[in-house]
Design an enzyme around this catalytic site. Sequence first.
Site, PDB file in Angstrom:
ATOM      1  N   GLU A  55      -8.370  30.622   7.791  1.00  0.00           N
ATOM      2  CA  GLU A  55      -8.279  30.543   6.329  1.00  0.00           C
ATOM      3  C   GLU A  55      -9.234  31.521   5.653  1.00  0.00           C
ATOM      4  O   GLU A  55      -8.865  32.162   4.665  1.00  0.00           O
ATOM      5  CB  GLU A  55      -8.529  29.113   5.856  1.00  0.00           C
ATOM      6  CG  GLU A  55      -7.428  28.141   6.229  1.00  0.00           C
ATOM      7  CD  GLU A  55      -6.074  28.491   5.645  1.00  0.00           C
ATOM      8  OE1 GLU A  55      -6.010  29.064   4.529  1.00  0.00           O
ATOM      9  OE2 GLU A  55      -5.055  28.198   6.293  1.00  0.00           O
ATOM     10  N   GLU A  72      -7.557  34.491   3.341  1.00  0.00           N
ATOM     11  CA  GLU A  72      -7.751  34.429   1.894  1.00  0.00           C
ATOM     12  C   GLU A  72      -8.753  35.442   1.357  1.00  0.00           C
ATOM     13  O   GLU A  72      -8.629  35.881   0.221  1.00  0.00           O
ATOM     14  CB  GLU A  72      -8.172  33.017   1.485  1.00  0.00           C
ATOM     15  CG  GLU A  72      -7.074  32.002   1.737  1.00  0.00           C
ATOM     16  CD  GLU A  72      -7.432  30.595   1.303  1.00  0.00           C
ATOM     17  OE1 GLU A  72      -8.517  30.387   0.712  1.00  0.00           O
ATOM     18  OE2 GLU A  72      -6.610  29.689   1.547  1.00  0.00           O
ATOM     19  N   GLU A  87      -5.916  12.084   4.276  1.00  0.00           N
ATOM     20  CA  GLU A  87      -6.405  13.454   4.422  1.00  0.00           C
ATOM     21  C   GLU A  87      -7.893  13.456   4.740  1.00  0.00           C
ATOM     22  O   GLU A  87      -8.667  12.697   4.161  1.00  0.00           O
ATOM     23  CB  GLU A  87      -6.156  14.265   3.154  1.00  0.00           C
ATOM     24  CG  GLU A  87      -6.637  15.718   3.298  1.00  0.00           C
ATOM     25  CD  GLU A  87      -6.394  16.566   2.062  1.00  0.00           C
ATOM     26  OE1 GLU A  87      -6.528  17.785   2.171  1.00  0.00           O
ATOM     27  OE2 GLU A  87      -6.070  16.003   0.998  1.00  0.00           O
ATOM     28  N   GLU A 127       2.809  34.621   1.268  1.00  0.00           N
ATOM     29  CA  GLU A 127       3.641  35.258   0.243  1.00  0.00           C
ATOM     30  C   GLU A 127       3.661  34.479  -1.072  1.00  0.00           C
ATOM     31  O   GLU A 127       3.946  35.052  -2.120  1.00  0.00           O
ATOM     32  CB  GLU A 127       5.060  35.484   0.749  1.00  0.00           C
ATOM     33  CG  GLU A 127       5.834  34.231   1.038  1.00  0.00           C
ATOM     34  CD  GLU A 127       7.228  34.512   1.563  1.00  0.00           C
ATOM     35  OE1 GLU A 127       8.142  33.760   1.190  1.00  0.00           O
ATOM     36  OE2 GLU A 127       7.404  35.479   2.330  1.00  0.00           O
ATOM     37  N   ALA A 167     -10.011  27.571   1.575  1.00  0.00           N
ATOM     38  CA  ALA A 167      -9.609  26.334   2.245  1.00  0.00           C
ATOM     39  C   ALA A 167      -8.142  26.400   2.615  1.00  0.00           C
ATOM     40  O   ALA A 167      -7.403  27.236   2.101  1.00  0.00           O
ATOM     41  CB  ALA A 167      -9.866  25.139   1.327  1.00  0.00           C
ATOM     42  N   ARG A 178       0.861  -1.189   0.000  1.00  0.00           N
ATOM     43  CA  ARG A 178       0.000   0.000   0.000  1.00  0.00           C
ATOM     44  C   ARG A 178       0.890   1.231   0.000  1.00  0.00           C
ATOM     45  O   ARG A 178       1.765   1.375   0.859  1.00  0.00           O
ATOM     46  CB  ARG A 178      -0.910   0.050   1.239  1.00  0.00           C
ATOM     47  CG  ARG A 178      -1.896  -1.091   1.355  1.00  0.00           C
ATOM     48  CD  ARG A 178      -3.010  -0.936   0.336  1.00  0.00           C
ATOM     49  NE  ARG A 178      -3.999  -1.985   0.449  1.00  0.00           N
ATOM     50  CZ  ARG A 178      -4.091  -3.019  -0.388  1.00  0.00           C
ATOM     51  NH1 ARG A 178      -3.235  -3.144  -1.375  1.00  0.00           N
ATOM     52  NH2 ARG A 178      -5.022  -3.914  -0.236  1.00  0.00           N
TER      53      ARG A 178
END
Length: 188
Positions: free
Chosen positions: A101, A105, A128, A147, A84, A45
């Site tokens: 976030e 953003e 995840e 940045e 996100a 795996r």
Amino acid sequence: MKFDLDSEMKELREIKLSSEDVFKGVILDVKKDTVRLPNGNTSGREVIRHVGAVCVIPITENGEVIVERQYRYPYDTVITEIPAGKLDSKQEDRLSAAKRELREETGLTADEWTNLGGFYPAAAYSDEYITMYMATKLHEGARELDEDEFLDVVKIPIEELIEDVMCGNIPDAKTQTAILKAARILGK
């Protein structure tokens, strides 16, 4: 839909026998594991280990969604996404990360937050986990982009985004899922 998880774990579970580091990166690690299959055989795996992420669907009082247009290197194109980002650590509070976030953003903060649940974006090869939030009662402020982060922020009516998801114009999984979940909650 109800399943007997204990029974399924006994019948379907794979047991890790060994693990080898293939790559250690900034946002992910790659492992090569050997597992024992339910039938007693072994198999390999390849697994991506990720710290986790959050995403936010910010919705204005007029039913517009704040989305981002951002270039994504792996696909060599600009795509439409909701705000996100990754967690700073596996222990970071996910709502706090979502608030960070959104502010960084878009410059937005929100008075109301709704947890839309989470999902595995690539269950076959990654651990995840992305937690989705809907943010409402928005307030404008200054953006604080990293940045190396470049993106345009636009407002699109949620009905238009639903149509874009359904006809394939929004390929990003977190954005599709959050739009459809928020639309259901809002009765759209």
